[in-house]
Design an enzyme around this catalytic site. Structure first.
Site, PDB file in Angstrom:
ATOM      1  CG  HIS A 117      84.997  23.965   7.257  1.00  0.00           C
ATOM      2  ND1 HIS A 117      84.989  22.741   7.795  1.00  0.00           N
ATOM      3  CD2 HIS A 117      84.332  24.770   7.975  1.00  0.00           C
ATOM      4  CE1 HIS A 117      84.057  22.849   8.829  1.00  0.00           C
ATOM      5  NE2 HIS A 117      83.950  23.985   9.237  1.00  0.00           N
ATOM      6  CB  ILE A 122      85.910  26.331  18.198  1.00  0.00           C
ATOM      7  CG1 ILE A 122      85.853  27.648  17.566  1.00  0.00           C
ATOM      8  CG2 ILE A 122      84.287  25.895  17.995  1.00  0.00           C
ATOM      9  CD1 ILE A 122      85.325  28.878  18.060  1.00  0.00           C
ATOM     10  N   GLY A 123      87.541  24.691  20.358  1.00  0.00           N
ATOM     11  CA  GLY A 123      87.581  23.290  21.348  1.00  0.00           C
ATOM     12  C   GLY A 123      88.394  22.266  20.777  1.00  0.00           C
ATOM     13  CB  SER A 124      88.576  19.766  18.273  1.00  0.00           C
ATOM     14  OG  SER A 124      88.291  20.372  17.099  1.00  0.00           O
ATOM     15  CD  GLU A 181      85.635   1.743  -0.471  1.00  0.00           C
ATOM     16  OE1 GLU A 181      85.280   0.637  -0.538  1.00  0.00           O
ATOM     17  OE2 GLU A 181      84.669   2.639   0.081  1.00  0.00           O
ATOM     18  CG  LEU A 182      84.841  10.000  -2.523  1.00  0.00           C
ATOM     19  CD1 LEU A 182      85.697   9.790  -3.974  1.00  0.00           C
ATOM     20  CD2 LEU A 182      83.357  10.403  -2.603  1.00  0.00           C
ATOM     21  CB  CYS A 228      84.688  25.365  13.236  1.00  0.00           C
ATOM     22  SG  CYS A 228      83.343  23.985  13.478  1.00  0.00           S
ATOM     23  CB  CYS A 232      79.733  26.553  12.453  1.00  0.00           C
ATOM     24  SG  CYS A 232      79.426  25.044  12.524  1.00  0.00           S
ATOM     25  CG  ASP A 269      80.654  23.580  20.669  1.00  0.00           C
ATOM     26  OD1 ASP A 269      80.945  24.619  21.114  1.00  0.00           O
ATOM     27  OD2 ASP A 269      81.465  22.552  20.470  1.00  0.00           O
TER      28      ASP A 269
END
Length: 780
Positions: A715, A452-454, A17-18, A747, A664, A620
Site C-alpha cells: 500500500h 498474494i495473487g494479483s 475525480e478525487l 497483499c 490483511c 482469500d
C-alpha cells in the site's frame, strides 16, 4: 416540525475525480494548487447537492483527500517521530507521507538514491478497518512523549468555503474518546503506556478547536463517537463523561451533537444519555432494538436525532416501517426530533443517475447516496403531514415488487444447501498428515516465496478491458492480450526465482466483482464506486438473489499459466465471507444463508481446479475479521458460520492439495482460535506496517499450520530493501518454526506499478535466499 441533517457524504466525486487528481499529484503530474482546486470543486458540488435536496444541516469536514482519521491526527499535531515533522502547520506533504511512507506520497522512492537526497522513506502508519466496514483508516500512534497541539486549518478553511456558498454548515469531528480508542501505542521504551493519560491534553485541543468554530459563527458541531456501539470499559465511560463535561463548557453559544452508529448503544445507553450535550444521534437501523428503551429514558432537554435511512447498504427504505418508528419517536419527544441516515453515506455509491445498465426493476429497489437524501426528506415530510400520498404509494409498490419477484429465489440452490452434511466441512486428514503429503508433492525449499495473487493492472490492461466491455475489442483479441500478459508475468516470476507462482489475475477487474460476474444472483453497477482507502475505490457487486455457479470461473487461466512453468501454480479465489462482506448484500434473509450459498459455489471451483492439475489453491478471506460483530456477545454466532463456510468451500480436495488463505489489515488476537479452526494449510497475513506486531497473536496461540507474514507493504510506493525484509523475517524466524514460514508481500500487487514491483520482489527473493543460507551456515 422535524429537521433533516446528514452525517457525511461520499468524497470521491461522481466520476472519481478525487482519485485521478490525487494520483496525478503523487506522480508529479499536477501541482498542489491543482489538486486543491479539484477538491474544492467536489466539496462545492456535494454541499450544493445536499442543499438542493432540502437537507437542513449539512456536514463540513467530512471531505478528505485521504482519510478523516488521518486528517484528525494532522489537526491535532499527532505526527509519529519517524516522519521528521518539525512542528508548525501540518500540510499536504506530511499527511501523504504518513499515509504512504514516502515524501509527500510520491509514487516511487528508491531507498538508497532518494534517501541520500534527504527524502523520507519509511514504513507508513498502519492501516486497518473502520469498525466493521470495508473502509480503512490510518491508525493514530501514541507514545509517552505525545503532545497534542492545534496544527491544522482544514476544518476552518472548509467551514469558510461552505458559508460563502450559503450552506447551513455543521462541522464534523471524530470525538476525542473514539480517537484515542482507534489509536495504537508505539513506544518501545514503554510498551504498556496508557493512551488515556493523554486525554487531558487532547481535550484541551478540542476545546480550542470548538472555540474557533464558535468564533466563526458555527451553530451546530457534530462529534462522532461510534465507540458507543462497542463494549465499553469503565475507563472509556469515565473518559467520555469527563471529556464532554469540559466540551459542553467550551461550546459557548454553539450546540453540540454527538453521534454514534454501526449498531445499538445497548448497555451504554445511560452513559450516552447523560452526556451534557444538546442533541444525540442514534442508529435505529442497525440498532433498532434500542428504540423503546431510548424513548422511555430520553431527556426532555435534548434533541433526538433518529438515524433511520441505511447508510451502508443500497436497498430502498421501507417508508411504512420507518414511519412506524418515527411516529413513536415524535410521540415521545415532539418537535425535538431530527431525521438522518444512520451513519455517513461514505459507504454507498453517489447516485443511481449514472447507472444506465441497471434494469428498471432492480433499480427501483435501490437507493444510493443522493436517493437516500431524498428518502430522509420524504420521511420528514410524510411524518409532518406535508408529504404526498403518491410518494408513499410509489415506495410501497417498489418494496412489494422486490418481495414477490421470481428473480430472487432458486429452488435448486436451496435444496442443495439443505443437503449439506457434517462431512462436507472436514478435510480427509489432519494438518500434520496433509503437510507431509504436500511436502512430498511440492518439493519446495525452506522459506518458500510466493505472492498474494494479483500483479500490476497497468494502464494498458485497464484500457483494453474497457474497450472489450464496450465491444470495440473482440473476445479473441482480448483473450490473446490476457494470455500474453499472463505469460510475461509467469516468466518474470520464474526468472527471479519465486517458488510458488500465480497467474497475475489480468482478467479480473476486482477480486469480488470478477466472481460476482460469473455467479447467478449478482448484479453490477457501472459507476457504483465507494472508497476503500486513499485513492483505492471499489465497485461492490449487488447480491439480490440466491447464489450459484453456472460454470467454472478461473480454471482456464490457472491451467494455462501452469502450462508455462515447471513450478507449482497457485489457483486464486475469493472466499465466501469476503464476497459477502465486500458486496451490497440482500437484506431479506440472514447473511449466513447467503454465505453458505457462495461457499458451495466456491467449493465447486476448488474441486475443478484440483482436477485441472492445480496443486495449491488460495481462498482469500481478507474480510473475515471485519465481519466480526462489534459486540462480543454476538461473536460466537458469526464465527461459527464464517468458519464453517470457509471449510465448506475448501474441504472437497485431497490431502496433497495445499489450501492457502490470506487476511490483511486486521487485529487477529481475539479471533485466532477461529482462524486456526478454518484449517487452511497456509495463511498469509499483513505484518510489515505493524513491524511484525500482528504476528504476535499467532505466536502466542502457537498457531500449528504454515504462515507467511508479509514483508513488503504494497500500500506504499516504497521499494523495501533486502535487509529490511530480512530483518522482518528474522523476527518471524525467532518465534515460529522455520519449516512453517513463507516469504511474501502483504497483499496483492494490483495497485502498484511494475517499476516498484520488480525490484521489491527481487529483494524479497534475495531475502529468502539469505535466510536459507543462514540456516545452512548454522547447520554446518
Amino acid at each position: 416540525m422535524a429537521l433533516t441533517h446528514n452525517l457525511g457524504y461520499p468524497r470521491i466525486g461522481e466520476q472519481r475525480e478525487l482519485k485521478y487528481a490525487t494520483e496525478a499529484f503523487w506522480k508529479g503530474q499536477i501541482s498542489e494548487a491543482e489538486l486543491q482546486k479539484t477538491a474544492a470543486k467536489i466539496r462545492r458540488t456535494n454541499w450544493l447537492k445536499q442543499k438542493e435536496a432540502n437537507i437542513d444541516l449539512i456536514p463540513v469536514n467530512d471531505f478528505s483527500l485521504y482519510d478523516q482519521t488521518l486528517d484528525m491526527s494532522c489537526l491535532l499535531g499527532n505526527i509519529p517521530p519517524r516522519f521528521q515533522w518539525k512542528g508548525g502547520r501540518t500540510d499536504l506533504n506530511i499527511m501523504f507521507t504518513i499515509a504512504r511512507g514516502t515524501e509527500g506520497g510520491a509514487s516511487l522512492i528508491e531507498d538508497e538514491k532518494d534517501c541520500q537526497a534527504g527524502k523520507i522513506s519509511t514504513f507508513a502508519s498502519e492501516m486497518t478497518k473502520w469498525f466493521d466496514t470495508n473502509y480503512h483508516y490510518i491508525v493514530p500512534e501514541f507514545h509517552s512523549g505525545t503532545e497534542f497541539v492545534l496544527s491544522g486549518t482544514k476544518i476552518f478553511d472548509e467551514l469558510d468555503e461552505a458559508k460563502a456558498l450559503g450552506i447551513n454548515a455543521k462541522p464534523v469531528l471524530i470525538g476525542p474518546v473514539t480517537y484515542l480508542c482507534l489509536g495504537k501505542v508505539q513506544d518501545k521504551e514503554n510498551p504498556d503506556f496508557d493512551p488515556f493519560t493523554l486525554l487531558d491534553n487532547l481535550v484541551s485541543v478540542y476545546e480550542e478547536i470548538i472555540g474557533k468554530l464558535v468564533a466563526a459563527g458555527t451553530q451546530w458541531i457534530q462529534l462522532d463517537e461510534p465507540v458507543f456501539s462497542l463494549d465499553l470499559t469503565e475507563q472509556q465511560r469515565t473518559a467520555l463523561a469527563t471529556s464532554y463535561d469540559r466540551l459542553a463548557k467550551a461550546k459557548g453559544a454553539a450546540n453540540l451533537l454527538v453521534t454514534t452508529y454501526f449498531g445499538g448503544v445497548r448497555d451504554n445507553l445511560d452513559t450516552y444519555l447523560a452526556l451534557p450535550v444538546d442533541a444525540l444521534h442514534f442508529d435505529f437501523v442497525r440498532g433498532a432494538e434500542d428504540l423503546n428503551a431510548v424513548l422511555d429514558k430520553f431527556p426532555k432537554e435534548k434533541i433526538l436525532s433518529v438515524g433511520i435511512v441505511e447508510g451502508r447498504n443500497i436497498w430502498k427504505n421501507n417508508y411504512n416501517v420507518s414511519l412506524g418508528a418515527l411516529h413513536k419517536a415524535k410521540a415521545a419527544v415532539g418537535d425535538r426530533l431530527w431525521i438522518a441516515p444512520n451513519c455517513s453515506l461514505l459507504h454507498v455509491p453517489i447516485t443511481l443517475n449514472n447507472e444506465p445498465t441497471l434494469d428498471d426493476e432492480l433499480k427501483s429497489w435501490l437507493a444510493f447516496a443522493d436517493q437516500k437524501l431524498i428518502e430522509v426528506v420524504d420521511l420528514c415530510q410524510l411524518l409532518d403531514g406535508t408529504g404526498r400520498e403518491e410518494t408513499l404509494a410509489s415506495n410501497q409498490s417498489a418494496i412489494a415488487s422486490r418481495k414477490t419477484s421470481k428473480r430472487i429465489h432458486n429452488g435448486a440452490v436451496q435444496s442443495r444447501l439443505a443437503g449439506v452434511t457434517s462431512s462436507d466441512f472436514k478435510r480427509a486428514s489432519n494438518f500434520v498428515i496433509r503437510q507431509q503429503c504436500q511436502v512430498n508433492k511440492l518439493q519446495l525449499p525452506e522459506f518458500p516465496t510466493t505472492t498474494i495473487g494479483s500483479f500490476p493492472q497497468t494502464k494498458e490492461v485497464r484500457q483494453i478491458r474497457a474497450q472489450w466491455k464496450k465491444g470495440t475489442v473482440t473476445d479473441d483479441c482480448y483473450d490473446k492480450f490476457l494470455k500474453e500478459e499472463t505469460a510475461k508475468c509467469v516468466a518474470f516470476q520464474d526468472q527471479i526465482g519465486i517458488d510458488m507462482l500465480v497467474h497475475g489475475e489480468f482478467e479480473r477487474n476486482d477480486m469480488v466483482e470478477y466472481f460476482g460476474e460469473h455467479l447467478e444472483g449478482f448484479s453490477f453497477t457501472s459507476n457504483g464506486w465507494v472508497q476503500s482507502y486513499g485513492s483505492r475505490y471499489v465497485k461492490p457487486p449487488i447480491i439480490f438473489g440466491d447464489v450459484s455457479r453456472p460454470k467454472p470461473m478461473t480454471v482456464c487461466w490457472s491451467q494455462y499459466a501452469q502450462s508455462l512453468t515447471e513450478r507449482p501454480m497457485k489457483g486464486m479465489l475469493t472466499g465466501p465471507v469476503t464476497i459477502l462482506q465486500w458486496s451490497f448484500v440482500r437484506d431479506d434473509q440472514p447473511h449466513s444463508v447467503t454465505t453458505y450459498q457462495i461457499a458451495l459455489a466456491i467449493r465447486d471451483e476448488v474441486v475443478d481446479l484440483e482436477s485441472a492439475g492445480i496443486a495449491a489453491i488460495q481462498i482469500d478471506e481478507p474480510a473475515f475479521r471485519e465481519g466480526l460483530p462489534l459486540r462480543q456477545k454476538d461473536w460466537e454466532e458469526y464465527l461459527n458460520w464464517a468458519v464453517k463456510t470457509f471449510r465448506l468451500s475448501s474441504s472437497g480436495v485431497k490431502d496433497e492439495t495445499q489450501i492457502h488463505t490470506h487476511m490483511c489489515y486486521s487485529e487477529f488476537n481475539d479471533i485466532i482460535e477461529s482462524i486456526a479452526d478454518m484449517d487452511a494449510d497456509v495463511i498469509t497475513i499483513e505484518t510489515s506496517r505493524s513491524n511484525m506486531e500482528l504476528l504476535d497473536a499467532f505466536v502466542d496461540f502457537k498457531y500449528p499450520n504454515e504462515i507467511g507474514p508479509g514483508v513488503y507493504d504494497i500500500h506504499s510506493p516504497r521499494v523495501p530493501a533486502e535487509s529490511e525484509m530480512l530483518g522482518l523475517m528474522r523476527k518471524a524466524e525467532g518465534v515460529l518454526p522455520r519449516r512453517n514460514l513463507w516469504v511474501n508481500p502483504d497483499c496483492g500487487l494490483k495497485t502498484r506499478a511494475w517499476a516498484e514491483v520488480k525490484p521489491s520482489l527481487i529483494n524479497m527473493v534475495a531475502a529468502a535466499i539469505a535466510l536459507r543460507s543462514s540456516v545452512c551456515a548454522k547447520a554446518s
